[in-house]
Design a protein around this motif. Structure first.
Motif, PDB file in Angstrom:
ATOM      1  N   ARG A  45      23.555  11.624  22.540  1.00 16.48           N
ATOM      2  CA  ARG A  45      23.478  10.464  23.452  1.00 16.48           C
ATOM      3  C   ARG A  45      22.113  10.285  24.129  1.00 16.48           C
ATOM      4  NH1 ARG A  45      26.733   6.928  21.975  1.00 16.48           N
ATOM      5  NH2 ARG A  45      27.266   8.222  20.204  1.00 16.48           N
ATOM      6  N   GLY A  97      19.817   8.494  22.610  1.00 13.35           N
ATOM      7  CA  GLY A  97      19.305   7.210  22.127  1.00 13.35           C
ATOM      8  C   GLY A  97      18.794   7.223  20.699  1.00 13.35           C
ATOM      9  N   THR A 131      20.400   7.081  17.598  1.00 16.53           N
ATOM     10  CA  THR A 131      20.945   6.145  16.613  1.00 16.53           C
ATOM     11  C   THR A 131      20.395   4.725  16.759  1.00 16.53           C
ATOM     12  OG1 THR A 131      22.965   7.442  16.412  1.00 16.53           O
ATOM     13  CG2 THR A 131      23.079   5.145  15.663  1.00 16.53           C
ATOM     14  N   PRO A 132      20.455   4.118  17.951  1.00  8.02           N
ATOM     15  CA  PRO A 132      19.897   2.763  18.056  1.00  8.02           C
ATOM     16  C   PRO A 132      18.409   2.701  17.719  1.00  8.02           C
ATOM     17  CG  PRO A 132      20.566   3.624  20.214  1.00  8.02           C
ATOM     18  CD  PRO A 132      21.117   4.547  19.195  1.00  8.02           C
ATOM     19  N   TYR A 167      16.948   0.307  14.854  1.00  4.85           N
ATOM     20  CA  TYR A 167      15.940  -0.692  15.189  1.00  4.85           C
ATOM     21  C   TYR A 167      14.653  -0.492  14.387  1.00  4.85           C
ATOM     22  CZ  TYR A 167      13.812  -4.407  17.771  1.00  4.85           C
ATOM     23  OH  TYR A 167      13.210  -5.599  18.078  1.00  4.85           O
ATOM     24  N   ARG A 223      21.256  10.386  34.051  1.00  5.33           N
ATOM     25  CA  ARG A 223      21.584   9.240  33.188  1.00  5.33           C
ATOM     26  C   ARG A 223      22.430   9.702  31.993  1.00  5.33           C
ATOM     27  NH1 ARG A 223      23.237   4.454  31.717  1.00  5.33           N
ATOM     28  NH2 ARG A 223      22.107   3.480  30.007  1.00  5.33           N
ATOM     29  N   THR A 261      14.402   4.981  31.002  1.00  2.00           N
ATOM     30  CA  THR A 261      14.229   3.603  31.484  1.00  2.00           C
ATOM     31  C   THR A 261      13.711   2.678  30.385  1.00  2.00           C
ATOM     32  OG1 THR A 261      11.984   4.075  32.203  1.00  2.00           O
ATOM     33  CG2 THR A 261      13.730   4.365  33.842  1.00  2.00           C
ATOM     34  N   MET A 262      13.870   3.097  29.129  1.00  2.00           N
ATOM     35  CA  MET A 262      13.320   2.295  28.036  1.00  2.00           C
ATOM     36  C   MET A 262      14.399   1.501  27.321  1.00  2.00           C
ATOM     37  SD  MET A 262      10.745   5.180  26.460  1.00  2.00           S
ATOM     38  CE  MET A 262       9.674   4.192  25.412  1.00  2.00           C
ATOM     39  N   SER A 263      14.019   0.311  26.847  1.00  2.00           N
ATOM     40  CA  SER A 263      14.914  -0.455  25.991  1.00  2.00           C
ATOM     41  C   SER A 263      14.833   0.108  24.566  1.00  2.00           C
ATOM     42  CB  SER A 263      14.511  -1.924  25.995  1.00  2.00           C
ATOM     43  OG  SER A 263      13.257  -2.078  25.360  1.00  2.00           O
ATOM     44  N   ILE A 264      15.787  -0.294  23.738  1.00  2.00           N
ATOM     45  CA  ILE A 264      15.785   0.145  22.337  1.00  2.00           C
ATOM     46  C   ILE A 264      14.467  -0.258  21.666  1.00  2.00           C
ATOM     47  CG2 ILE A 264      16.947  -0.113  20.098  1.00  2.00           C
ATOM     48  CD1 ILE A 264      19.527  -0.758  21.709  1.00  2.00           C
ATOM     49  N   GLU A 265      14.007  -1.482  21.944  1.00  2.00           N
ATOM     50  CA  GLU A 265      12.748  -1.965  21.358  1.00  2.00           C
ATOM     51  C   GLU A 265      11.575  -1.081  21.763  1.00  2.00           C
ATOM     52  OE1 GLU A 265      15.033  -3.807  22.729  1.00  2.00           O
ATOM     53  OE2 GLU A 265      15.430  -5.509  21.412  1.00  2.00           O
ATOM     54  N   GLU A 266      11.564  -0.687  23.025  1.00  2.00           N
ATOM     55  CA  GLU A 266      10.444   0.136  23.504  1.00  2.00           C
ATOM     56  C   GLU A 266      10.456   1.526  22.889  1.00  2.00           C
ATOM     57  OE1 GLU A 266       9.093  -1.292  27.829  1.00  2.00           O
ATOM     58  OE2 GLU A 266      11.076  -0.369  27.770  1.00  2.00           O
ATOM     59  N   ILE A 267      11.638   2.094  22.757  1.00  3.13           N
ATOM     60  CA  ILE A 267      11.724   3.426  22.146  1.00  3.13           C
ATOM     61  C   ILE A 267      11.194   3.349  20.710  1.00  3.13           C
ATOM     62  CG2 ILE A 267      13.284   5.275  21.425  1.00  3.13           C
ATOM     63  CD1 ILE A 267      15.217   4.332  23.701  1.00  3.13           C
ATOM     64  N   THR A 272       9.274   1.080  19.231  1.00  2.00           N
ATOM     65  CA  THR A 272       7.858   0.715  19.116  1.00  2.00           C
ATOM     66  C   THR A 272       6.954   1.882  19.525  1.00  2.00           C
ATOM     67  OG1 THR A 272       8.460  -1.562  19.585  1.00  2.00           O
ATOM     68  CG2 THR A 272       6.136  -0.994  19.791  1.00  2.00           C
ATOM     69  N   THR A 273       7.378   2.628  20.547  1.00  2.00           N
ATOM     70  CA  THR A 273       6.592   3.792  20.966  1.00  2.00           C
ATOM     71  C   THR A 273       6.515   4.821  19.837  1.00  2.00           C
ATOM     72  OG1 THR A 273       7.251   3.445  23.260  1.00  2.00           O
ATOM     73  CG2 THR A 273       6.412   5.626  22.693  1.00  2.00           C
ATOM     74  N   THR A 291       6.179  -4.279  24.086  1.00  2.00           N
ATOM     75  CA  THR A 291       6.274  -3.823  22.691  1.00  2.00           C
ATOM     76  C   THR A 291       5.447  -4.639  21.704  1.00  2.00           C
ATOM     77  OG1 THR A 291       8.148  -5.264  22.206  1.00  2.00           O
ATOM     78  CG2 THR A 291       8.656  -3.081  23.084  1.00  2.00           C
ATOM     79  N   ILE A 310       6.637  -7.255  20.315  1.00  2.00           N
ATOM     80  CA  ILE A 310       7.574  -7.910  19.393  1.00  2.00           C
ATOM     81  C   ILE A 310       7.596  -9.420  19.620  1.00  2.00           C
ATOM     82  CG2 ILE A 310      10.010  -8.088  18.699  1.00  2.00           C
ATOM     83  CD1 ILE A 310      10.182  -5.025  19.343  1.00  2.00           C
ATOM     84  N   PHE A 355       1.700  -2.159  24.518  1.00  2.00           N
ATOM     85  CA  PHE A 355       1.505  -1.358  25.737  1.00  2.00           C
ATOM     86  C   PHE A 355       0.072  -1.442  26.273  1.00  2.00           C
ATOM     87  CE2 PHE A 355       4.828   0.866  23.126  1.00  2.00           C
ATOM     88  CZ  PHE A 355       5.906   0.421  23.854  1.00  2.00           C
ATOM     89  N   VAL A 360      14.805  -1.960  31.497  1.00  2.00           N
ATOM     90  CA  VAL A 360      16.123  -2.555  31.329  1.00  2.00           C
ATOM     91  C   VAL A 360      17.072  -2.109  32.414  1.00  2.00           C
ATOM     92  CG1 VAL A 360      16.503  -3.082  28.923  1.00  2.00           C
ATOM     93  CG2 VAL A 360      16.308  -0.715  29.632  1.00  2.00           C
ATOM     94  N   TYR A 369      21.718  -2.163  28.560  1.00  2.00           N
ATOM     95  CA  TYR A 369      21.572  -1.112  27.544  1.00  2.00           C
ATOM     96  C   TYR A 369      22.959  -0.652  27.092  1.00  2.00           C
ATOM     97  CZ  TYR A 369      19.909   3.214  25.341  1.00  2.00           C
ATOM     98  OH  TYR A 369      19.636   4.220  24.450  1.00  2.00           O
ATOM     99  N   MET A 426      27.120  -1.623  19.465  1.00  3.25           N
ATOM    100  CA  MET A 426      26.629  -1.037  18.226  1.00  3.25           C
ATOM    101  C   MET A 426      27.530   0.100  17.768  1.00  3.25           C
ATOM    102  SD  MET A 426      22.838  -0.027  17.168  1.00  3.25           S
ATOM    103  CE  MET A 426      23.098   1.678  17.537  1.00  3.25           C
TER     104      MET A 426
END
Lengths: 273, 273
Positions: free
Chosen positions: A156, A158, A160-161, A165, A209, A252-258, A260-261, B14, B16, B40, B117, B122, B129
C-alpha cells in the motif's frame, strides 16, 4: 441555494485536454463552479445543441458561462463563438502564432491527439499495461529482464497505480514487488530482485498515512496498526539506504507525480510521447 | 542527418498538461520535432538550468526552440521569458482574462492540478482502480452491485484498459466480463450478469483487428484465427442486439475515447472532476 456559474469544457474529441487546461487555470481561483464536459462536439448540429445547453445554464445561474474549448473544426468553433459566454478558445489562441513560427499551415485535422490512434501506439500502451498487471504485487518474478523499472516498497505504498500510470502514459514496463516481513526482518532483497538492483526504485510513505490507507481495507488489524506501519516503513527505508536504492516518499504525491518522478529520476526511455 | 527543431514542455509539476496541450497543437503540423519534457521546474535555479538546455538545443538545431509552458510561479515564468525561444505560456495567456471575468485575483499557487492532492481524491482513484483490478476478466462476479458499469465483450476487445482508465480519470467503478464460448454459443449472458442488465455495456471490434491483437499473444492459434475471430464478434454483436445492450466498436478508438464514450453514453456519475 446558491447559483453557481457554469464552466463548459468543449471538445471534438474526449474533452480531457480541455478539462486539464481548464482545471489548471480554475484551481487558481477560490470560487465554486459547476463543471460540465461536452465531448465529441464534432458537427454543426452538436454545436448548436451545446449552445442551447450553455444558454440554459446562463439563465439558471444568472451569469455568463465560461467555455474552455479545444475544438479544432472551424465550423464548430464559429458556432461556439455565437454563445453568450466567455470563450477560451485554445486552438484559436495558439495555432496562428504557431503557424507563423513554423512557416506552415495547420492541417486542421481533428483527433490526432487522443483520436484515431495508430495501432502501434495502442499496442505499446496495452502491452505495457498487461506487463504491469502480470507483474503486479510480485505475483511473478519471471521476466524481470524485460522490466524498465521495478518498484519496491511495503504493501500500500502506491506501487500498483504508479506502474499502471507509467504504462499508460509513457509506455514503460514497470513491475512491482511488495517487501515481505521476511525481507524487512532480514534487511535484504530476495534473490529474484538483487540481480536487478539497477532497475529498483523504492516507494516510501509516512507511517500515519499508511495506517489510514491500510485501515480502510482491514480496520483494526495488526497490518494497519501504528506499530506495524512504523516498523515496516523504518525497515524499508533502512533497506533502501543500505542497498543504495533511490526512493521517494509518496505521501503527498498524486499518481501522476509519482510516475513522472520515477521516469525522470531513473532517466527511463519512454516509448510514448 | 537532419537537424530537427526542439520543443520543450516545461512545468512546475509533472509536465503532463503542457505535453497534452502542446501535442494537440503540434499534431496539426506535418513537421518532425524533437520533444523534451522538463518537469518540476519550480525554482529559479532549475529555470536557469532549463534556459541553458534550451540554448544548447538552439545551437544543435540551428533554430529557435519552442516552449509550451504551464508554469505558474511568476519568478520562473519571468526567467523563461529570457530564453531565445518561442514561448507559449498558457498561464500568462489565459489567467488575466479569467481574472477579469471572475473579478477575482488568482492565487498563483503551484500544483493544485496534478499536485498536492487531497487524500480523498487519491483514495477514490485507488479504490476505483482496485475495484477494476479485482473485477477484471470476470475473475469474480461478486460485488457487481457496486459496479457503475460492467463491460462485456470477447477476449481482447479492450475491456481492461477501458475499466482502468474509467477508474483513474473519472473514479468510476467498472467491472468487466469476457464472453465465453459457451455464452456465445448459447446466445445469452450468464446468470451472474443478467440481473445487472442495466449496467452492461458492450465492446466490439473489427475481426481483422482482433486477429492481429490475438496473434501477437498466441500466434497461429485457433484463438487468433480469422474464422474464430469472425465467429466470436458476430455472435457477440448478435447477443448485444438481442439483449438490447448498447455497444461500441473500439477498433479505431484510443483508450481515452472508449472510456469517455462509455461515461457519456451511459450517463455515469463521475466521482472525479
Amino acid at each position: 441555494m446558491t447559483k453557481k456559474r457554469t464552466v463548459f469544457f468543449i471538445s471534438d474529441r474526449t474533452g480531457i485536454t480541455a478539462e486539464t487546461l481548464g482545471h489548471s487555470l480554475l484551481t487558481q481561483f477560490d470560487v465554486e463552479l459547476d463543471l460540465v464536459t461536452l465531448p465529441f462536439i464534432d458537427n454543426a448540429e452538436r454545436a448548436h445543441a451545446a449552445i442551447a445547453q450553455i444558454e440554459q445554464a446562463n439563465v439558471v445561474s444568472g451569469e455568463r458561462s465560461l467555455i474552455f474549448s479545444t475544438v479544432i473544426d472551424s465550423e464548430v468553433r464559429s458556432i461556439l463563438r455565437t454563445a453568450d459566454a466567455v470563450l477560451f478558445d485554445f486552438f484559436e489562441t495558439f495555432i496562428a502564432p504557431l503557424e507563423r513560427e513554423l512557416e506552415l499551415s495547420s492541417t486542421h485535422t481533428v483527433g490526432r491527439s487522443h483520436g484515431v490512434v495508430d495501432n502501434s501506439m495502442y499496442d505499446i500502451r496495452i502491452d505495457a499495461m498487461n506487463y504491469a498487471l502480470n507483474h503486479d504485487d510480485g505475483v511473478t518474478t519471471h521476466h524481470y529482464t524485460q522490466a524498465d523499472v521495478i518498484l519496491v516498497g511495503v504493501s500500500r505504498s502506491g506501487k500498483t497505480p504508479a506502474c499502471i500510470y507509467l504504462a499508460l502514459q509513457y509506455g514503460i514496463y514497470a513491475a512491482n514487488y511488495p517487501l515481505t516481513e521476511e525481507d524487512l526482518d532480514e534487511g535484504r532483497f530476495p534473490e529474484a530482485l538483487s540481480q536487478y538492483r539497477d532497475k529498483l526504485y523504492g516507494l516510501s510513505i509516512r507511517p500515519d498515512r499508511l495506517e489510514q490507507i491500510r485501515g480502510q481495507r482491514r480496520p483494526n488489524s495488526r497490518y494497519a496498526s501504528p506499530r506495524q506501519c512504523q516498523y515496516e516503513v523504518a525497515r524499508a527505508e533502512a533497506l533502501f539506504r543500505k542497498q543504495r536504492i533511490p526512493y521517494i516518499n509518496t505521501t503527498t504525491m498524486s499518481i501522476e507525480e509519482i510516475a513522472t518522478t520515477i521516469l525522470h529520476e531513473r532517466k527511463l526511455k519512454r516509448r510514448l510521447y
